[in-house]
Write a protein that holds these residues in place. Sequence first.
Motif, PDB file in Angstrom:
ATOM      1  N   ARG A 784      14.685 -26.773   9.600  1.00  0.00           N
ATOM      2  CA  ARG A 784      13.819 -25.772   8.989  1.00  0.00           C
ATOM      3  C   ARG A 784      14.125 -25.572   7.493  1.00  0.00           C
ATOM      4  NH1 ARG A 784      15.110 -23.841  14.097  1.00  0.00           N
ATOM      5  NH2 ARG A 784      13.298 -23.436  15.451  1.00  0.00           N
ATOM      6  N   GLY A 785      15.171 -26.245   6.974  1.00  0.00           N
ATOM      7  CA  GLY A 785      15.590 -25.998   5.599  1.00  0.00           C
ATOM      8  C   GLY A 785      14.509 -26.322   4.585  1.00  0.00           C
ATOM      9  N   ILE A 786      13.926 -27.509   4.694  1.00  0.00           N
ATOM     10  CA  ILE A 786      12.906 -27.910   3.723  1.00  0.00           C
ATOM     11  C   ILE A 786      11.664 -27.043   3.860  1.00  0.00           C
ATOM     12  CG2 ILE A 786      11.349 -29.794   3.086  1.00  0.00           C
ATOM     13  CD1 ILE A 786      14.166 -30.091   2.052  1.00  0.00           C
ATOM     14  N   LEU A 787      11.348 -26.625   5.105  1.00  0.00           N
ATOM     15  CA  LEU A 787      10.199 -25.729   5.285  1.00  0.00           C
ATOM     16  C   LEU A 787      10.441 -24.391   4.589  1.00  0.00           C
ATOM     17  CD1 LEU A 787       9.320 -26.419   9.048  1.00  0.00           C
ATOM     18  CD2 LEU A 787       8.181 -27.315   7.004  1.00  0.00           C
ATOM     19  N   LEU A 788      11.668 -23.890   4.660  1.00  0.00           N
ATOM     20  CA  LEU A 788      11.999 -22.644   3.969  1.00  0.00           C
ATOM     21  C   LEU A 788      11.901 -22.825   2.452  1.00  0.00           C
ATOM     22  CD1 LEU A 788      15.036 -21.317   6.070  1.00  0.00           C
ATOM     23  CD2 LEU A 788      12.773 -20.277   5.856  1.00  0.00           C
ATOM     24  N   VAL A 789      12.430 -23.939   1.950  1.00  0.00           N
ATOM     25  CA  VAL A 789      12.357 -24.199   0.505  1.00  0.00           C
ATOM     26  C   VAL A 789      10.898 -24.243   0.050  1.00  0.00           C
ATOM     27  CG1 VAL A 789      12.827 -25.913  -1.282  1.00  0.00           C
ATOM     28  CG2 VAL A 789      14.576 -25.376   0.414  1.00  0.00           C
ATOM     29  N   GLU A 790      10.056 -24.918   0.818  1.00  0.00           N
ATOM     30  CA  GLU A 790       8.640 -25.009   0.453  1.00  0.00           C
ATOM     31  C   GLU A 790       7.977 -23.633   0.464  1.00  0.00           C
ATOM     32  OE1 GLU A 790       5.058 -27.983   1.634  1.00  0.00           O
ATOM     33  OE2 GLU A 790       5.971 -26.890   3.303  1.00  0.00           O
ATOM     34  N   ALA A 791       8.329 -22.817   1.448  1.00  0.00           N
ATOM     35  CA  ALA A 791       7.705 -21.496   1.553  1.00  0.00           C
ATOM     36  C   ALA A 791       8.153 -20.561   0.442  1.00  0.00           C
ATOM     37  CB  ALA A 791       8.023 -20.890   2.927  1.00  0.00           C
ATOM     38  N   MET A 792       9.385 -20.674  -0.017  1.00  0.00           N
ATOM     39  CA  MET A 792       9.918 -19.737  -0.998  1.00  0.00           C
ATOM     40  C   MET A 792       9.724 -20.202  -2.447  1.00  0.00           C
ATOM     41  SD  MET A 792      10.983 -17.527   1.126  1.00  0.00           S
ATOM     42  CE  MET A 792      11.860 -16.375   0.060  1.00  0.00           C
ATOM     43  N   SER A 793       9.270 -21.423  -2.670  1.00  0.00           N
ATOM     44  CA  SER A 793       9.194 -21.979  -4.022  1.00  0.00           C
ATOM     45  C   SER A 793       7.767 -21.949  -4.559  1.00  0.00           C
ATOM     46  CB  SER A 793       9.702 -23.429  -4.033  1.00  0.00           C
ATOM     47  OG  SER A 793      11.009 -23.523  -3.513  1.00  0.00           O
ATOM     48  N   ALA A 794       7.655 -21.797  -5.876  1.00  0.00           N
ATOM     49  CA  ALA A 794       6.352 -21.971  -6.529  1.00  0.00           C
ATOM     50  C   ALA A 794       5.987 -23.451  -6.547  1.00  0.00           C
ATOM     51  CB  ALA A 794       6.404 -21.413  -7.948  1.00  0.00           C
ATOM     52  N   ALA A 795       6.980 -24.319  -6.645  1.00  0.00           N
ATOM     53  CA  ALA A 795       6.785 -25.767  -6.583  1.00  0.00           C
ATOM     54  C   ALA A 795       8.126 -26.396  -6.253  1.00  0.00           C
ATOM     55  CB  ALA A 795       6.247 -26.309  -7.906  1.00  0.00           C
ATOM     56  N   TRP A 796       8.089 -27.565  -5.617  1.00  0.00           N
ATOM     57  CA  TRP A 796       9.318 -28.263  -5.309  1.00  0.00           C
ATOM     58  C   TRP A 796       9.021 -29.757  -5.210  1.00  0.00           C
ATOM     59  CZ3 TRP A 796      11.163 -31.114  -1.029  1.00  0.00           C
ATOM     60  CH2 TRP A 796      10.230 -31.271   0.009  1.00  0.00           C
ATOM     61  N   GLY A 797      10.066 -30.572  -5.253  1.00  0.00           N
ATOM     62  CA  GLY A 797       9.870 -32.005  -5.168  1.00  0.00           C
ATOM     63  C   GLY A 797      11.183 -32.746  -5.257  1.00  0.00           C
ATOM     64  N   SER A 798      11.080 -34.089  -5.326  1.00  0.00           N
ATOM     65  CA  SER A 798      12.254 -34.945  -5.405  1.00  0.00           C
ATOM     66  C   SER A 798      11.945 -36.095  -6.341  1.00  0.00           C
ATOM     67  CB  SER A 798      12.615 -35.482  -4.011  1.00  0.00           C
ATOM     68  OG  SER A 798      13.685 -36.403  -4.085  1.00  0.00           O
ATOM     69  N   LEU A 799      12.952 -36.475  -7.136  1.00  0.00           N
ATOM     70  CA  LEU A 799      12.766 -37.610  -8.035  1.00  0.00           C
ATOM     71  C   LEU A 799      14.049 -38.434  -8.083  1.00  0.00           C
ATOM     72  CD1 LEU A 799      14.350 -36.778 -10.954  1.00  0.00           C
ATOM     73  CD2 LEU A 799      12.395 -35.267 -11.103  1.00  0.00           C
ATOM     74  N   PRO A 800      13.914 -39.760  -8.279  1.00  0.00           N
ATOM     75  CA  PRO A 800      15.110 -40.620  -8.320  1.00  0.00           C
ATOM     76  C   PRO A 800      15.897 -40.409  -9.606  1.00  0.00           C
ATOM     77  CG  PRO A 800      13.133 -41.880  -8.799  1.00  0.00           C
ATOM     78  CD  PRO A 800      12.670 -40.520  -8.403  1.00  0.00           C
ATOM     79  N   VAL A 801      17.195 -40.446  -9.495  1.00  0.00           N
ATOM     80  CA  VAL A 801      18.070 -40.266 -10.647  1.00  0.00           C
ATOM     81  C   VAL A 801      19.269 -41.187 -10.491  1.00  0.00           C
ATOM     82  CG1 VAL A 801      19.533 -38.686 -11.929  1.00  0.00           C
ATOM     83  CG2 VAL A 801      17.359 -37.877 -11.027  1.00  0.00           C
ATOM     84  N   SER A 802      19.376 -42.224 -11.329  1.00  0.00           N
ATOM     85  CA  SER A 802      20.558 -43.096 -11.415  1.00  0.00           C
ATOM     86  C   SER A 802      21.061 -43.548 -10.057  1.00  0.00           C
ATOM     87  CB  SER A 802      21.674 -42.380 -12.179  1.00  0.00           C
ATOM     88  OG  SER A 802      21.233 -42.052 -13.482  1.00  0.00           O
ATOM     89  N   GLY A 803      20.203 -44.111  -9.251  1.00  0.00           N
ATOM     90  CA  GLY A 803      20.596 -44.627  -7.955  1.00  0.00           C
ATOM     91  C   GLY A 803      20.587 -43.592  -6.855  1.00  0.00           C
ATOM     92  N   GLY A 804      20.525 -42.329  -7.180  1.00  0.00           N
ATOM     93  CA  GLY A 804      20.441 -41.273  -6.178  1.00  0.00           C
ATOM     94  C   GLY A 804      19.118 -40.547  -6.315  1.00  0.00           C
ATOM     95  N   LYS A 805      19.172 -39.210  -6.095  1.00  0.00           N
ATOM     96  CA  LYS A 805      17.942 -38.429  -6.212  1.00  0.00           C
ATOM     97  C   LYS A 805      18.296 -37.023  -6.654  1.00  0.00           C
ATOM     98  CE  LYS A 805      17.741 -36.653  -1.457  1.00  0.00           C
ATOM     99  NZ  LYS A 805      18.980 -37.278  -0.976  1.00  0.00           N
ATOM    100  N   GLN A 806      17.291 -36.309  -7.071  1.00  0.00           N
ATOM    101  CA  GLN A 806      17.431 -34.901  -7.423  1.00  0.00           C
ATOM    102  C   GLN A 806      16.316 -34.138  -6.719  1.00  0.00           C
ATOM    103  OE1 GLN A 806      16.044 -32.992 -11.239  1.00  0.00           O
ATOM    104  NE2 GLN A 806      18.241 -33.004 -11.679  1.00  0.00           N
ATOM    105  N   VAL A 807      16.697 -33.185  -5.864  1.00  0.00           N
ATOM    106  CA  VAL A 807      15.732 -32.318  -5.191  1.00  0.00           C
ATOM    107  C   VAL A 807      15.670 -31.012  -5.972  1.00  0.00           C
ATOM    108  CG1 VAL A 807      15.058 -31.234  -3.024  1.00  0.00           C
ATOM    109  CG2 VAL A 807      16.354 -33.385  -2.987  1.00  0.00           C
ATOM    110  N   TRP A 808      14.464 -30.620  -6.391  1.00  0.00           N
ATOM    111  CA  TRP A 808      14.337 -29.446  -7.251  1.00  0.00           C
ATOM    112  C   TRP A 808      13.354 -28.445  -6.673  1.00  0.00           C
ATOM    113  CZ3 TRP A 808       9.403 -28.564  -8.945  1.00  0.00           C
ATOM    114  CH2 TRP A 808       8.527 -29.648  -8.896  1.00  0.00           C
ATOM    115  N   SER A 809      13.544 -27.210  -7.105  1.00  0.00           N
ATOM    116  CA  SER A 809      12.667 -26.112  -6.680  1.00  0.00           C
ATOM    117  C   SER A 809      12.500 -25.155  -7.850  1.00  0.00           C
ATOM    118  CB  SER A 809      13.259 -25.377  -5.469  1.00  0.00           C
ATOM    119  OG  SER A 809      12.583 -24.138  -5.252  1.00  0.00           O
ATOM    120  N   GLU A 810      11.287 -24.667  -8.037  1.00  0.00           N
ATOM    121  CA  GLU A 810      11.019 -23.682  -9.078  1.00  0.00           C
ATOM    122  C   GLU A 810      10.693 -22.351  -8.422  1.00  0.00           C
ATOM    123  OE1 GLU A 810       7.969 -25.278 -11.570  1.00  0.00           O
ATOM    124  OE2 GLU A 810       9.343 -26.618 -12.642  1.00  0.00           O
TER     125      GLU A 810
END
Length: 814
Positions: A784-810
């Motif tokens: 349920r974690g990602i569902l909570l993040v989506e519900a509480m955020s104005a926007a959210w997403g994920s982008l690749p960063v130097s072989g890994g990733k960055q998950v962000w929320s506004e």
Amino acid sequence: MTDVVSERAAERGTRTLRAEISLKTPTPDLDPRERLRRVLEQALVFAGATVVAVYSPTKKGGELHLAESAGVPRTLYGLRDSYLLTGSSPTVDAHRSGRPLWLGPEEIGRCAEARRLPTQDFWLAVLPLAGAGCLVAVSEHPGGFDTEDRECLALITEAVVCPAPGSGTAPGTLAASAFDLAMDTGHVEVDDEMLELFGLDPAEFDGKVETLLALTVPEDLPTLMSVVEADHMSIGERELEFRITQPSGRPKWLRLRGRMVPGGDGRPARLVGTVADASKLRSGVSDVARVQRLAAALATAGTVRDVGRAVVAALRRPLRADRIALAEVEGDRLVVTVLDPPEPSAWPELWRSEWRSEWPDAPVRAMPTLAAALSEGRPAVWPAGSPLEPALADVGPGGLAILPLPAGGHMAGACLIGWDAPHDFGADERALLTASAGLAGQALTRARSFDAEHELVTTLQRSLLPRRLPRLPGAVAVARYLPTTAGLEVGGDWYDVIPLPDNHVALVIGDVQGHNAQAATLMGQMRTALRAYAVEGHPPDVVVSRANRLLMDLETDLFVTCCYVDLDMEEGSAWCVRAGHHPPVLRHPDGSTEVPDSDGGPPLGVVTQAEFPMTPLRLRLGTIVALTTDGLVESAEVDIEDGLNRLAGELAACDPAHLGTVADRLLTGANRSDDVALLLMRYDGMSLRPLRESWTIWRVPEAVRHARRFTRRTLRSWGMTDDSMDTALLVVSELVTNALVHTGGQVRLDLTLINRLLRIAVADASPRTPIKPTSIGWEATGGRGILLVEAMSAAWGSLPVSGGKQVWSEVLLD
């Protein structure tokens, strides 16, 4: 007499009968040279030939020499000035055997000379002459010469009077003087007769080709200069007419025929040929001269507009016409490409009502007379007073000629010629119109194919460029792109503006070697690769290095130059990386300019393990960064350093407040023989700088609680109250928990606050993007974690960063 003509017409084709009558028409006032040209012109009119030539034996009998030709330049089909009788060619074979040859594209392709021809898609007819020599004709019509065409050619061979060997100059051959030009030094050897043509004293001539060229009329000099360039002579013999200025000040027409002779064994190539007095041919404007001038103009017409202009220039003034229009037939519409005069008021009401942008396009069905002429496929004329529909009657109230333009078994278009005063159509004028229609139709089809290919490649290139530039934090950017005007040469110049995290922006400009569809396609691949590597968060040198390795893996023969600039909009700093490209030009707020000294690496696609050093740049508020391709700063006359200095000077004189105007001014007078791309950015600085904090999370049992504590402490230092932090703390808990549970390696938490908008970013070493579950049962213990993040955020997403990733929320804080 009428019964006899009707009986003969029933047995023979109409064209054959007309050709026979025309050939037997007495021409007592013409000299032998002009009479031969008139005879050959009939092959263009009645036999559907594109070019026709007569060859006669030389005085010594060792070769066949060109006596005269008519139509388009014969070198396009490999017809030479002379043929050795000991050699092998269709011309020599027909002369030896005394039997005519009719060759199609397959037979022509098997000839030894075919590999040097620009095209092999034509039909060739070689007919022996009764006295000596032979007649050669070329046709581009599908199927070649039909039965009636062959009958007409047989009549023409009977009418050709070719001199017996040793009788002197052949009809149509001008007294000529020879020259021998060394291509490396420009030294030319000439005889006294040629110097007499140029009005020079043999004792004073210095042997330099520049001395002869200096006497050429300036308007004809570019065409004449093209002959002394080796690459233009690779197709074989060349023939052209040009003017020189006589001592009296009056121009004099000369005809040059020449061919390139390879040097071999390290010796330079030579241009050898003859120059003759062509003034007699231009004492008056004959129908043959008009056809030949039109043929020569159409041979070099690249676009549909060029074809139209050539037809107007060749016909309107000589025919004293008041208006002329050339149009393409597209479906059931007549799409006009050239109008002369161009003013709408000079044309009928229907044309004005159907005006589309620059020219009109009218329905063919609205002009039944035109539709009938196109269906019949033959030129037709209507004298003054003919009952025509208003749309055509007003084009030529004193007389109207409609020329359907045939090509490849269909009607490519139509040419309308109108007179205001009553106009009489003579037999010679009708023949001229018929010959002109055939030439224009074939040229129009070639130009239409050229335009379609050029539009396709241009559309491909423009589709690979950014449709619009993004809005930037603390900066304004504009871009301009000018494709080359040199024929079909569409290249691989490109630009890009890439927004990056943390208020960074990447400016990219580049150029792919070559001017073709392959270059445009490779440009799209490189632009996509650089953007992808930049968005992954790599530093500038790594971005360019990875693009280089990708290009090497593509195994293309082309290389790419580029300049990549990563700008930090918060700090006003930048890093520049160059790969075989010139550096950017900076305009500082005080008006001074600078071309930064920077080390650069090789072009992309040359060396696999290449180094691409980074050069720091410092930007002040109001600084303009200018990136461009070499089409703007380099040409055959200007080296790149002078071009960059000129660009810097023009940039210093511009008003930086209007960046679009600055870009337009910099492109004024740009070298259009190459593509030009220009990217400008003015750094204005950010009015409100964001607040940032980062923390590396240790993998300990209390890691999530430590992350919440760090977030609460940071938000309090930024002036936030505890009541406004609940949403942010919940999002931090979920994102950090997911990173610790589902990934390995280091985890970093970044917080950024601007205008009460909090950006929470958690970076980890796993490239796997978080997956949002589609459904969760009541008994499930996770997911349920990602569902909570989506519900509480104005926007959210994920982008690749130097072989890994960055998950962000506004999160918007209250």
